[in-house]
Design an enzyme around this catalytic site. Structure first.
Site, PDB file in Angstrom:
ATOM      1  N   HIS A 765       0.889  -1.264   0.330  1.00  0.00           N
ATOM      2  CA  HIS A 765       0.086  -0.042  -0.006  1.00  0.00           C
ATOM      3  C   HIS A 765       0.927   1.022  -0.203  1.00  0.00           C
ATOM      4  CE1 HIS A 765      -2.870  -2.751   0.505  1.00  0.00           C
ATOM      5  NE2 HIS A 765      -2.597  -3.347   1.793  1.00  0.00           N
ATOM      6  N   GLU A 780      -2.414   0.361   7.964  1.00  0.00           N
ATOM      7  CA  GLU A 780      -1.342  -1.076   7.407  1.00  0.00           C
ATOM      8  C   GLU A 780       0.594  -0.080   6.526  1.00  0.00           C
ATOM      9  OE1 GLU A 780      -1.506  -4.680   4.295  1.00  0.00           O
ATOM     10  OE2 GLU A 780      -2.616  -3.240   4.413  1.00  0.00           O
ATOM     11  N   HIS A 833       2.554  -7.521   4.479  1.00  0.00           N
ATOM     12  CA  HIS A 833       1.218  -6.656   4.958  1.00  0.00           C
ATOM     13  C   HIS A 833       0.926  -7.046   6.025  1.00  0.00           C
ATOM     14  CE1 HIS A 833       0.372  -5.845   0.585  1.00  0.00           C
ATOM     15  NE2 HIS A 833       1.206  -6.391   0.226  1.00  0.00           N
ATOM     16  N   GLU A 899       1.467 -11.839   6.346  1.00  0.00           N
ATOM     17  CA  GLU A 899       0.644 -10.896   6.927  1.00  0.00           C
ATOM     18  C   GLU A 899       1.155 -10.670   8.457  1.00  0.00           C
ATOM     19  OE1 GLU A 899      -1.945  -8.664   5.884  1.00  0.00           O
ATOM     20  OE2 GLU A 899      -2.668 -10.471   3.822  1.00  0.00           O
TER      21      GLU A 899
END
Length: 941
Positions: A765, A780, A833, A899
């Site tokens: 992102h 995030e 992430h 993650e």
């Protein structure tokens, strides 16, 4: 003011000096609200003094407020100092036991309180089948929601602030109705959540910067009018199940504004189509079935509706139309300008606040002696002349004129004369100036375009306006030019120009500030009301795969550079100094900072004479010592950097930065400071070798475009693009004792030779895409970047060449991340992430790692990275899994995606804001990569 119900009893409470054995009058207040309520008959008003009302001060939660009682705190600041904090178990008829702070009965009024319930799943106010009124209150930092409305409740909530509540600002369920007007919902999970058969009216609210703005589920039937739903990090309005909002009808348009919501403005997942009438919704920012229906002839967009609570008027995003100013033969002059930061009492939270403050800091506009700015006052020609004469110091372009209706003692005579000779204003055919005549929006736009000598508008730019047919034909070019330059600011509907509307002080401030931005006199302000021109992304037949393609498309999409008639851009062709002057003139709109000069080789008839003069007078370009400009000479790369440093007014840079360039000795001494300055601001773009500046090489169209685009990024007028050829300011080098050049990182560690293994780290992102947003507001994008940077440092120390798909807060497309890894010739790609679920799913925590199913080495890398993370931190193991993410399936090297936890759950989110925990996460990822490389023999054990 809020008018309380007729009262027979008044009681006073003070949490510090009160005494429950006192009489409860003003001089002898009670100590606790709990005690006062036990002695409050219907119709009573209890006045709460500033202080904190919690268990420590003697309160017992939940505090149940009997029928008809009013709690009065500080209305003027939404109860900022009257704080009720805590919660206790309440047995709800529809939801069982809940942790609640306040429970109001029928006819209760809450005014000027600040309510917080920090307990897990804590609710500020629980309204069950009652009809309370709540105004000028603040609901902040509640463990679940600020207000919960259920049963057959019909509350009225007006002018309240809901901020940083974990799950939602307000939840409305079962058969509840009621009205929400002029409230602000900000920085929370869901701004407003409506479910079951609830059907409230939502009017004139601001729903900003939440995870999602409004979420409807089951059979909810709310009515939405005149709300501003903007900058929410996921979705503006989400419609699920069989929910069906009323977004306007032919005779009652919605008037809702959806703008800048990151993932989408409206998502319809319901089984029925959503019908929109009279709302500002970009069709390209929606998903699901949405019908855009027309308003009936004669229908008008809604204006804010008064409340039965008779609340004091406050600035809101969609204010009522201003009342006409009382007639006056000679308006008072604006207050004396001040360059200091002043407090203006009537612009806090106002849509144009930042534009106004930007001008106030520069001494261009100011408030009145009573501390107000009065943003809705209209502007006369004399007042406008004062504004522009203070904003711009330009040479005379028009001969002075005298006006029969502007006597020598008129308060604005000097400003009118200056605005007239600079070319912003002129008089009328009868010799008058008409100083007290108001100005329309289109007149101001025309004036600024003319006075600043702006050009380059195309008719296509006007397609963004729904009311473009109201633009006078003689004004179309000026409006198109202002639009293409991003000077136009429209509120409340960004696609409604309202060209013939009389301009207000706020509207003029926004236009004037944008004029400063596009002429390099001010820094860009992010506002959803700046009109973005409808320019198609250009398609050139010869730039696909070219290293400069992102820069070329970025600059061309803004209309600053064009290709050739055959559809090519010719990126490797050279650029002349005259062509470069034209590019600078159109891109930066330079204003004159020095007198006109005559160049021997630039006759007035030369096609570029005007732009050359403009670039010279704006200090973007200079001539040569022999009095020539040499317009047909090819442009050198050094000259590009010198001109950009000069035009942008960059301070001299640290010359140590120049050690990065292997050919720094080719930089002339006089240019060292300017090149260092351009390097420090990431304006230097080198291709094909990042460390080779080639300052005296002729510049190609691609190189010029790239560096001009980076100058726009520096000026905050364009978004950064992903490129491995932009020189970063932290790239420095040192000299080895034997005379060879050895690259180093900022800490002095030796950078690895190019034969070392290469790892591309991909922090997810960035920029306008925040990724997931946690219960406490953790984004995030802000979490994963420092993790990636820490991993990168550790890998470099172990002898690994490392690159990042982004090293700053910038948006990067998924395919660009893949391309960056391929261009870097990475041996491994590791994406980092953070995960998310519904904000109500508090129990889901843990780390999981993904790889593409056909990659055996990817599976090995995923397992070892996953295992190392589990060894470093105490986190739930959710396993190693296969996935088809683009960064996994389209890369040629082994790739994994980690993650690192769930930002939407309390356990993980608490850990992920702990710096020591995050450092251990990075240690685990780095160690996993190193273990994998050691097993492959790529680095030493």
């Amino acid at each position: 003011m809020v008018q309380s119900a007729p009262t027979s009893v008044q009681r006073y409470v003070h949490p510090e000096r009160g005494n429950n054995n006192a009489t409860g009058d003003r001089a002898n207040p009670y100590k606790t609200l709990t005690f006062a309520l036990q002695r409050a008959p219907k119709g009573s008003t209890i006045y709460l003094s500033p202080g904190t009302y919690n268990t420590s001060s003697g309160e017992t939660f939940p505090i149940q407020i009997p029928e008809g009682v009013t709690l009065m705190g500080e209305e003027s600041n939404r109860g900022q100092a009257v704080i009720i904090s805590g919660g206790g178990l309440f047995s709800s008829a529809s939801f069982g036991q809940q942790n609640v702070a306040l429970v109001p009965a029928d006819g209760v009024r809450l005014v000027g309180l600040s309510v917080t319930n920090p307990n897990a799943r804590g609710t500020g106010v629980w309204i069950e089948s009652s009809q309370p009124a709540i105004a000028h209150c603040t609901f902040v930092d509640c463990g679940r929601e600020g207000v919960f409305v259920t049963g057959s409740a019909t509350p009225e909530l007006v002018n309240n602030l809901f901020r940083r509540n974990a799950a939602s600002g307000i939840s409305i369920v079962r058969n509840a109705k009621g009205e929400l007007r002029h409230n602000i919902f900000q920085q929370t999970g869901y701004g407003i959540a409506i479910s079951d058969q609830a059907a409230p009216l939502l009017a004139d609210n601001q729903i900003l910067e939440n995870h999602s703005g409004i979420v409807l589920s089951r059979s909810a039937r709310p009515v939405l009018r005149n709300n501003w739903i903007a900058r929410n990090t996921r979705i503006g309005l989400l419609i699920r199940d069989t929910a069906q909002p009323d977004l306007g009808r032919s005779l009652s348009p919605g008037g809702n504004v959806f703008d800048g919501n990151i993932q989408a403005d409206v998502v319809n997942e319901s089984t029925a189509k959503a019908v929109s009438v009279g709302n500002q919704i970009n069709l390209n920012r929606t998903t699901g079935t949405i019908e855009f229906a027309a308003m009936a002839p004669g229908a008008t967009l809604p204006t804010p509706t008064p409340s039965s609570l008779q609340v004091r008027a406050e600035p809101v995003v969609v204010p009522p139309a201003p009342a006409p100013a009382p007639p006056a033969p000679v308006p008072a002059p604006p207050a004396t300008a001040s360059t200091t930061e002043v407090t203006l009492t009537d612009i806090q939270g106002y849509w144009a606040e930042h534009f106004i403050r930007g001008l106030v800091r520069r001494g261009i506009v100011s408030g009145f002696t009573d501390g107000t700015f009065r943003p809705e006052l209209t502007v006369t020609r004399a007042q406008y002349a004062t504004f522009v004469s203070q904003a711009f110091q330009l040479p005379d372009t028009v001969a002075p004129a005298s006006f029969s209706d502007v006597p020598s003692n008129f308060w604005a005579v000097g400003a009118i004369a200056k605005a007239q000779t600079m070319g912003f204003l002129s008089g009328f055919a009868d010799g008058t100036f008409r100083p007290n005549q108001t100005m329309s929006r289109v007149q101001v736009i025309e004036s600024l375009v003319k006075g600043l000598d702006l050009t380059g508008g195309t008719p296509n730019s006007l397609q963004v306006y729904r009311d473009r047919n109201q633009i006078p034909s003689q004004s179309a070019v000026a409006v198109a030019t202002a639009t293409q330059k991003r000077m136009v600011v429209n509120h409340p509907l960004v696609d409604m120009l309202n060209p013939m509307q009389t301009i207000t002080r706020a509207q003029l401030s926004a236009l004037l500030y944008q004029a400063l931005v596009i002429t390099g006199r001010g820094w860009a302000i992010a506002s959803p009301f700046i009109v973005e021109p409808a320019l198609a992304t250009p398609s050139f037949s010869d730039i696909d795969g070219h290293w400069a393609a992102p820069f070329i498309r970025g600059l061309a999409s803004q209309g600053f550079i064009r290709g050739f008639v055959d559809g090519t851009f010719r990126p490797n062709a050279l650029m002349t100094r005259a062509e470069y002057a034209a590019l600078l003139s159109g891109t930066f709109n330079p204003l004159p900072d020095r007198p006109v000069v005559t160049f021997d080789d630039v006759p007035n008839s030369f096609w570029a004479a005007g732009v050359i003069q403009r670039a010279y007078r704006g200090k973007w370009l200079s001539g040569f010592g022999d009095g020539s400009f040499r317009p047909q000479d090819n442009l050198l790369k050094l000259h590009v950097l010198l001109s950009l440093a000069s035009g942008l007014g960059l301070e001299p840079g640290d010359r140590q930065l120049l050690n990065f360039f292997t050919d720094k000795d080719r930089i002339p001494t006089y240019a060292l400071d300017a090149v260092a300055a351009a390097t420090a601001q990431e304006i230097v773009v080198n291709h094909p070798q990042l460390q080779e500046l080639n300052p005296n090489q002729t510049a190609t169209r691609a190189e010029v475009t790239a560096m001009v685009y980076q100058a726009l990024v520096y000026a905050q007028r364009s978004q950064p693009v992903t490129s491995t050829f932009v020189v970063k300011p932290d790239a420095s080098i040192s000299n080895d004792p034997d005379g060879s050049v050895i690259p180093t990182d900022p800490s002095g560690s030796v950078v690895i030779p190019p034969t070392a293994p290469r790892v591309m780290l991909d922090p997810g992102h960035g920029g306008t895409d925040p990724g997931t947003v946690g219960v406490g507001g953790l984004k995030e994008k802000d979490l994963v970047l420092p993790v990636a940077q820490s991993v990168a440092f550790q890998l470099q120390q172990a002898g690994v060449l490392v690159s990042l798909t982004r090293s700053t807060d910038q948006a990067v497309a998924s395919d660009a991340r893949v391309k960056a890894a391929e261009d870097f010739k990475a041996d491994l790609l590791v994406s980092i992430h953070a995960n998310a679920l519904s904000l109500s799913r508090y129990e889901v925590n843990g780390v999981e790692t993904y790889y593409y199913r056909s990659s055996d080495e990817g599976g090995e890398l995923a397992r070892v990275v996953h295992d190392q993370i589990l060894q470093k931190v105490g986190i739930k193991d959710l396993g190693v899994r296969q996935a088809t993410f683009l960064t996994l399936r389209q890369t040629t090297m082994p790739s994994v995606l980690v993650e690192v936890g769930y930002v939407t759950t309390q356990t993980d989110e608490t850990n992920l804001i702990d710096e020591s925990y995050v450092k251990k996460l990075a240690d685990g990822i780095a160690e996993g990569i190193k273990v994998h490389l050691r097993r492959r023999g790529a680095i030493a054990s």
